[in-house]
Design a protein around this motif. Structure first.
Motif, short mmCIF file in Angstrom:
data_model
loop_
_atom_site.label_atom_id
_atom_site.label_comp_id
_atom_site.label_asym_id
_atom_site.label_seq_id
_atom_site.Cartn_x
_atom_site.Cartn_y
_atom_site.Cartn_z
N UNK A 239 -5.53 -11.70 -8.79
CA UNK A 239 -5.68 -13.16 -8.69
C UNK A 239 -6.89 -13.59 -7.87
N UNK A 240 -7.48 -12.69 -7.10
CA UNK A 240 -8.56 -13.04 -6.19
C UNK A 240 -9.80 -13.47 -6.95
N UNK A 241 -10.37 -14.60 -6.54
CA UNK A 241 -11.61 -15.07 -7.15
C UNK A 241 -12.72 -14.05 -6.94
N UNK A 242 -13.60 -13.95 -7.92
CA UNK A 242 -14.77 -13.07 -7.81
C UNK A 242 -16.01 -13.87 -8.18
N UNK A 243 -17.17 -13.29 -7.92
CA UNK A 243 -18.42 -13.96 -8.24
C UNK A 243 -19.47 -13.75 -7.17
N UNK A 244 -20.63 -14.26 -7.42
CA UNK A 244 -21.75 -14.04 -6.52
C UNK A 244 -21.60 -14.66 -5.15
N UNK A 245 -20.61 -15.56 -4.97
CA UNK A 245 -20.44 -16.20 -3.66
C UNK A 245 -19.57 -15.38 -2.72
N UNK A 246 -18.92 -14.32 -3.20
CA UNK A 246 -18.05 -13.50 -2.35
C UNK A 246 -18.88 -12.72 -1.34
N UNK A 247 -18.49 -12.80 -0.07
CA UNK A 247 -19.20 -12.08 0.99
C UNK A 247 -18.47 -10.81 1.40
N UNK A 248 -17.17 -10.88 1.62
CA UNK A 248 -16.38 -9.76 2.10
C UNK A 248 -15.00 -9.79 1.46
N UNK A 249 -14.30 -8.67 1.53
CA UNK A 249 -12.91 -8.63 1.11
C UNK A 249 -12.07 -8.04 2.24
N UNK A 250 -10.77 -8.35 2.21
CA UNK A 250 -9.84 -7.88 3.24
C UNK A 250 -8.45 -7.80 2.62
N UNK A 251 -7.51 -7.13 3.27
CA UNK A 251 -6.15 -7.06 2.75
C UNK A 251 -5.57 -8.44 2.48
N UNK A 252 -4.97 -8.60 1.30
CA UNK A 252 -4.38 -9.89 0.96
C UNK A 252 -3.19 -9.80 0.03
N UNK A 253 -2.71 -8.59 -0.20
CA UNK A 253 -1.58 -8.40 -1.11
C UNK A 253 -0.37 -7.89 -0.33
N UNK A 254 0.74 -8.62 -0.44
CA UNK A 254 1.97 -8.28 0.26
C UNK A 254 1.68 -8.07 1.75
N UNK A 255 1.18 -9.11 2.37
CA UNK A 255 0.77 -9.07 3.78
C UNK A 255 1.92 -9.50 4.67
N UNK A 256 2.15 -8.74 5.72
CA UNK A 256 3.17 -9.08 6.71
C UNK A 256 2.56 -9.86 7.86
N UNK A 257 3.25 -10.92 8.26
CA UNK A 257 2.82 -11.68 9.43
C UNK A 257 4.03 -12.42 10.00
N UNK A 258 3.76 -13.41 10.82
CA UNK A 258 4.82 -14.11 11.54
C UNK A 258 5.40 -15.25 10.72
N UNK A 259 6.73 -15.38 10.77
CA UNK A 259 7.39 -16.54 10.20
C UNK A 259 7.56 -17.61 11.26
N UNK A 260 8.23 -18.69 10.91
CA UNK A 260 8.42 -19.80 11.84
C UNK A 260 9.85 -19.78 12.39
N UNK A 261 10.05 -20.44 13.52
CA UNK A 261 11.39 -20.68 14.03
C UNK A 261 12.11 -19.49 14.61
N UNK A 262 11.41 -18.41 14.87
CA UNK A 262 12.09 -17.24 15.43
C UNK A 262 11.15 -16.08 15.63
N UNK A 263 11.71 -14.93 15.94
CA UNK A 263 10.87 -13.76 16.23
C UNK A 263 10.52 -12.95 14.98
N UNK A 264 10.99 -13.38 13.80
CA UNK A 264 10.91 -12.55 12.61
C UNK A 264 9.57 -12.56 11.89
N UNK A 265 9.50 -11.71 10.86
CA UNK A 265 8.29 -11.53 10.07
C UNK A 265 8.57 -11.85 8.61
N UNK A 266 7.53 -12.20 7.89
CA UNK A 266 7.63 -12.51 6.46
C UNK A 266 6.46 -11.86 5.73
N UNK A 267 6.59 -11.77 4.40
CA UNK A 267 5.52 -11.27 3.55
C UNK A 267 5.01 -12.39 2.66
#
Length: 390
Positions: A239-267
């Motif tokens: 789904x990631x856009x491509x083309x001459x304007x792209x500078x860098x890439x990084x992890x973006x598929x099924x990424x874990x980070x912080x959820x809201x309202x508590x100590x938990x994590x989400x994908x």
């Protein structure tokens, strides 16, 4: 303007070929498996499930290798988004009061949608014993600028105001995990204003590559770092856009980070969550090399990226996958900046300045030991001759 999550989430408004200043935006879209569920009001449920395992993105980038040199201290990263939940344990003490452009839905330190909190977590979540996930730049401070209402909409005009506000509040890096299908005068002027004040803007490239290969904004503006998304296999996400304007890439598929309202994590998935990996790495560099200008930081990130074996910049990977450790530790010559199509790239010395100093001290110590050895041997030989030794 659209958010950077997986799937199509709305469209910019065009009328008779004229770009409207107020481009509607939405951040709501189908998340990756395991994403926190949204309520009828689009708000995420409190995240209570703590995931202890080390996420694949942190395994790949290994940002902790750079922490012996810098954690991003003294750098403010603005997150222009849906707000940031300042009460999340792994963010406590690292979120400023910020500014809300949609005060009817609450302050910048509240986040109904959870999108901005995920972004902020990737940047500055604090390391916790027994939990594998941590932000790339845990020493950085998050400045939340809330531009999205609880319905998930905003405009390019508000996005422009947010960029100006973040610049005035002292941000050195701005993360924008949203896209517009077309440029607008307000947005272009705001980007130029930030750049004139030495602010580096990092923006997601968007997630509509399967529908159409679009150029998106603010990612495509000159000087902005446009970030695409890769999977755990190292391939560019479908789904990631491509083309001459792209500078860098990084992890973006099924990424874990912080959820809201508590100590938990989400994908979740999308270029929304690839951009903050780059923004956080920029914070590390700006902390360790405070005299570098925003264009110099951009060039350093591109030069030290994990380059694909292709002519650069590549339409899919840009200059390659962001590399936090090399971005901080590589010793570059003044001329070692990316030049389109320049192959081979400059040779990089990945010994850090600190390591170089240790190496110099090692040579000095060896030289001193050699002098002592020579003097000792000379004295022994002199005594041997006196006693008739052969």
């Amino acid at each position: 303007m659209r958010g950077g999550r997986g799937g199509r989430a709305g469209a910019g408004l065009l009328a008779g070929g004229t770009v409207l200043t107020a481009l509607t935006a939405t951040l709501i879209g189908p998340g990756a498996p395991g994403a926190a569920a949204a309520t009828a009001q689009n708000c995420q449920s409190p995240a209570k499930t703590v995931i202890a395992t080390l996420p694949w993105a942190q395994t790949l980038l290994a940002p902790q290798r750079a922490w012996q040199f810098t954690t991003g201290a003294n750098v403010t990263v603005a997150v222009i988004d849906s707000g940031v939940d300042a009460g999340v344990p792994q963010l406590k003490g690292h979120v400023l009061p910020g500014l809300s452009l949609d005060t009817a839905d609450g302050p910048a330190t509240a986040d109904c949608l959870g999108h901005g909190t995920m972004v902020a977590g990737i940047i500055a979540a604090q390391p916790v014993s027994g939990i594998g996930f941590a932000g790339v730049a845990p020493g950085a401070v998050i400045l939340p600028i809330r531009v999205y209402s609880d319905t998930g909409t905003t405009s390019s005009e508000d996005m422009a105001k947010a960029i100006v506000a973040a610049t005035g509040a002292g941000a050195k890096v701005i993360n924008i995990s949203a896209v517009a299908q077309a440029s607008s005068p307000d947005l272009a002027t705001a980007v130029q204003y930030a750049q004139a004040h030495d602010v580096l803007i990092v923006a997601s490239a968007g997630n509509d590559n399967q529908q159409a290969d679009e150029v998106t904004y603010p990612a495509a503006y000159p000087g902005v770092i446009a970030v695409g998304s890769i999977t755990a296999a190292g391939t560019v996400a479908q789904t990631s856009e491509t083309g001459g304007f792209i500078d860098l890439v990084a992890p973006g598929d099924t990424i874990l980070s912080l959820g809201i309202g508590g100590p938990g994590h989400v994908y979740d998935s999308g270029t929304s969550f690839a951009a903050p990996f780059v923004a956080a790495t920029a914070a590390l560099v700006r902390s360790y090399y405070p005299t570098l200008t925003a264009p110099q930081v951009k060039a350093r990130l591109e030069t030290t990226a994990d380059h694909p074996a292709k002519t650069l910049p590549d339409p899919q990977y840009g200059w390659g996958v962001i590399d936090p450790y090399r971005a901080v530790t590589a010793i570059l010559t003044p001329a070692a900046a990316p030049v389109p199509g320049a192959i081979p790239l400059p040779q990089l010395n990945v010994h850090s300045p600190a390591s170089a100093r240790h190496l110099s001290l090692g040579f000095a110590g060896a030289a001193g030991a050699l002098v002592v050895l020579v003097l000792t041997c000379s004295r022994l030989l002199a005594r041997g001759r006196e006693r008739g030794w052969r």
